[in-house]
Every structure is written in C-alpha cells, then in structure tokens.
Design an enzyme around this catalytic site. Structure first.
Site, PDB file in Angstrom:
ATOM      1  N   HIS A  63      -0.602  -3.312   7.537  1.00 33.55           N
ATOM      2  CA  HIS A  63      -1.202  -1.972   6.950  1.00 33.55           C
ATOM      3  C   HIS A  63      -2.667  -2.165   6.955  1.00 33.55           C
ATOM      4  O   HIS A  63      -3.082  -2.863   6.108  1.00 33.55           O
ATOM      5  CB  HIS A  63      -0.579  -1.518   5.482  1.00 33.55           C
ATOM      6  CG  HIS A  63      -1.001  -0.035   5.459  1.00 33.55           C
ATOM      7  ND1 HIS A  63       0.178   0.724   4.549  1.00 33.55           N
ATOM      8  CD2 HIS A  63      -1.808   0.657   5.625  1.00 33.55           C
ATOM      9  CE1 HIS A  63      -0.314   1.924   4.551  1.00 33.55           C
ATOM     10  NE2 HIS A  63      -1.465   1.888   5.052  1.00 33.55           N
ATOM     11  N   VAL A  64      -3.161  -1.726   7.836  1.00 33.71           N
ATOM     12  CA  VAL A  64      -4.945  -2.031   8.066  1.00 33.71           C
ATOM     13  C   VAL A  64      -5.612  -1.416   6.817  1.00 33.71           C
ATOM     14  O   VAL A  64      -5.262  -0.534   6.384  1.00 33.71           O
ATOM     15  CB  VAL A  64      -5.304  -1.558   9.479  1.00 33.71           C
ATOM     16  CG1 VAL A  64      -5.385   0.039   9.317  1.00 33.71           C
ATOM     17  CG2 VAL A  64      -6.940  -1.856   9.757  1.00 33.71           C
ATOM     18  N   HIS A  65      -6.522  -2.035   6.582  1.00 35.50           N
ATOM     19  CA  HIS A  65      -7.375  -1.733   5.374  1.00 35.50           C
ATOM     20  C   HIS A  65      -8.879  -2.289   5.493  1.00 35.50           C
ATOM     21  O   HIS A  65      -9.213  -3.496   6.003  1.00 35.50           O
ATOM     22  CB  HIS A  65      -6.968  -2.136   4.053  1.00 35.50           C
ATOM     23  CG  HIS A  65      -6.483  -3.437   3.828  1.00 35.50           C
ATOM     24  ND1 HIS A  65      -5.302  -3.931   4.520  1.00 35.50           N
ATOM     25  CD2 HIS A  65      -7.052  -4.305   3.225  1.00 35.50           C
ATOM     26  CE1 HIS A  65      -5.152  -5.343   4.064  1.00 35.50           C
ATOM     27  NE2 HIS A  65      -6.272  -5.557   3.355  1.00 35.50           N
ATOM     28  N   LEU A  66      -9.920  -1.613   4.894  1.00 41.13           N
ATOM     29  CA  LEU A  66     -11.174  -2.117   5.047  1.00 41.13           C
ATOM     30  C   LEU A  66     -11.387  -2.542   3.505  1.00 41.13           C
ATOM     31  O   LEU A  66     -11.550  -1.905   2.567  1.00 41.13           O
ATOM     32  CB  LEU A  66     -12.324  -0.994   5.175  1.00 41.13           C
ATOM     33  CG  LEU A  66     -12.268  -0.416   6.715  1.00 41.13           C
ATOM     34  CD1 LEU A  66     -13.357   0.677   6.707  1.00 41.13           C
ATOM     35  CD2 LEU A  66     -12.363  -1.654   7.621  1.00 41.13           C
ATOM     36  N   PHE A 105       0.925  -1.203  -0.088  1.00 35.33           N
ATOM     37  CA  PHE A 105       0.158   0.116  -0.129  1.00 35.33           C
ATOM     38  C   PHE A 105       0.960   1.275   0.209  1.00 35.33           C
ATOM     39  O   PHE A 105       0.444   2.059  -0.881  1.00 35.33           O
ATOM     40  CB  PHE A 105      -0.991   0.082   1.205  1.00 35.33           C
ATOM     41  CG  PHE A 105      -2.078  -1.054   1.318  1.00 35.33           C
ATOM     42  CD1 PHE A 105      -2.754  -1.103   0.016  1.00 35.33           C
ATOM     43  CD2 PHE A 105      -2.268  -2.055   2.208  1.00 35.33           C
ATOM     44  CE1 PHE A 105      -3.830  -2.318  -0.019  1.00 35.33           C
ATOM     45  CE2 PHE A 105      -3.040  -2.840   2.299  1.00 35.33           C
ATOM     46  CZ  PHE A 105      -4.077  -3.026   1.091  1.00 35.33           C
TER      47      PHE A 105
END
Length: 173
Positions: free
Chosen positions: A127-130, A33
């Site tokens: 790396h957090v993501h929705l 990302f």
C-alpha cells in the site's frame, strides 16, 4: 515478500505477524492502512485528515515529532498504479501537511519520500504512501547513529492532538 536476486526465500509455516503500535495484522488479516481506514478516527488509528481519495496518518514510530504519511484509499503498491484523481489529491494533502507542520512545529525544511517496493525499504510495500518529516537545522539525532535508538521528546498522543487541532483549524478557514 521480495524473493529477487540475492534474497533467500522464507519458509513460513504460519502467517507473519507485524506489530505496529497497538495494531497487529497478518498476511491473512489485511493491510494496516486499510484497517485504519475502517476505524473511527482518533488516537487508535492516528488518522489526522480524510479526503475523498486520500488520508493523512501520523506515524506511530516516528523519526521525528510530526512524522506523517499521506496514503491513498486505493490499495495499490506504487504511485503509477493510482488514478490521476488520487495522484492529484495525494499531492494536495502533502502540500497541506507541510503547511500544518510549519504552523505546529515551526519546521524549516522537510523530507518527503516514498519507498516503493520491499527492496527500497517499504515497511508496508503493498500500500503505497508518502512520508513527510519536518526538519530543523542541527536536528540530526546522534542516538540513532550511535545506539540505534530514537529519542522523541513528545508523546505520540500529544503530537496527534496538536496536529489534529491544526488540521481542524485549516478545514475551518
């Protein structure tokens, strides 16, 4: 890498390379990302929309057409590590993503989700993501169940162009 209860510790003599579409990265080269953020937006990085603190990117290996991800610019592993401004913008772009998917794909329902941590199924755990997946009545794909194969009826480049056009139109309202 998760090394908790019941997990075998891997012994890697070289960096693990993960291939995601045209982009490859290793533990030494950084986050997918973050790498996409450094690129010019287009079909190479699949970024559909940028805001000050968050961006929307198309999933190169979608479960359904229009499978998007909303990602904070901050490189953190969990939602609770985001500042309030990033959390707010994350939800704002998630809401706008739903609006775009309703317009472009006439989606009737949505799956929203975050896999926080490797044991929860996160492919990019650091790396957090929705995830935002449009859904329709009867759209269960038997190929995924019986043959571990996904059938996507639209090329990723076509999906990107359709969604990018809708984001541009939304920005001009």
């Amino acid at each position: 890498m998760y090394h908790g209860r019941g997990a075998a510790k891997a012994n890697h003599s070289h960096p693990v390379v993960v291939i995601l579409g045209y982009l490859a990265f290793s533990e030494h080269l950084g986050c997918l990302f973050c790498s996409c953020l450094a690129m010019q937006d287009g079909e190479d990085n699949l970024i559909l929309k940028r805001a000050d603190l968050v961006f929307v990117i198309l999933n190169r290996f979608p479960y359904v057409n229009g499978h998007m991800m909303v990602v904070p610019n901050l490189h953190v592993a969990s939602l609770d590590q985001l500042n309030p401004e990033s959390q707010t913008q994350l939800m704002h772009l998630t809401t706008q993503s739903i609006r775009v998917l309703r317009e472009v794909y006439d989606a009737e329902s949505f799956n929203l989700g975050a896999n926080i941590g490797e044991p929860a199924g996160a492919g990019i755990a650091e790396h957090v993501h929705l995830h935002i997946l449009p859904r329709w009545p009867g759209d269960t794909n038997f190929m995924a169940t019986t043959a571990s194969t996904r059938v996507i009826p639209e090329a990723i480049e076509v999906t990107y162009q359709r969604l990018r056009h809708a984001w541009d139109a939304l920005d001009n309202q």
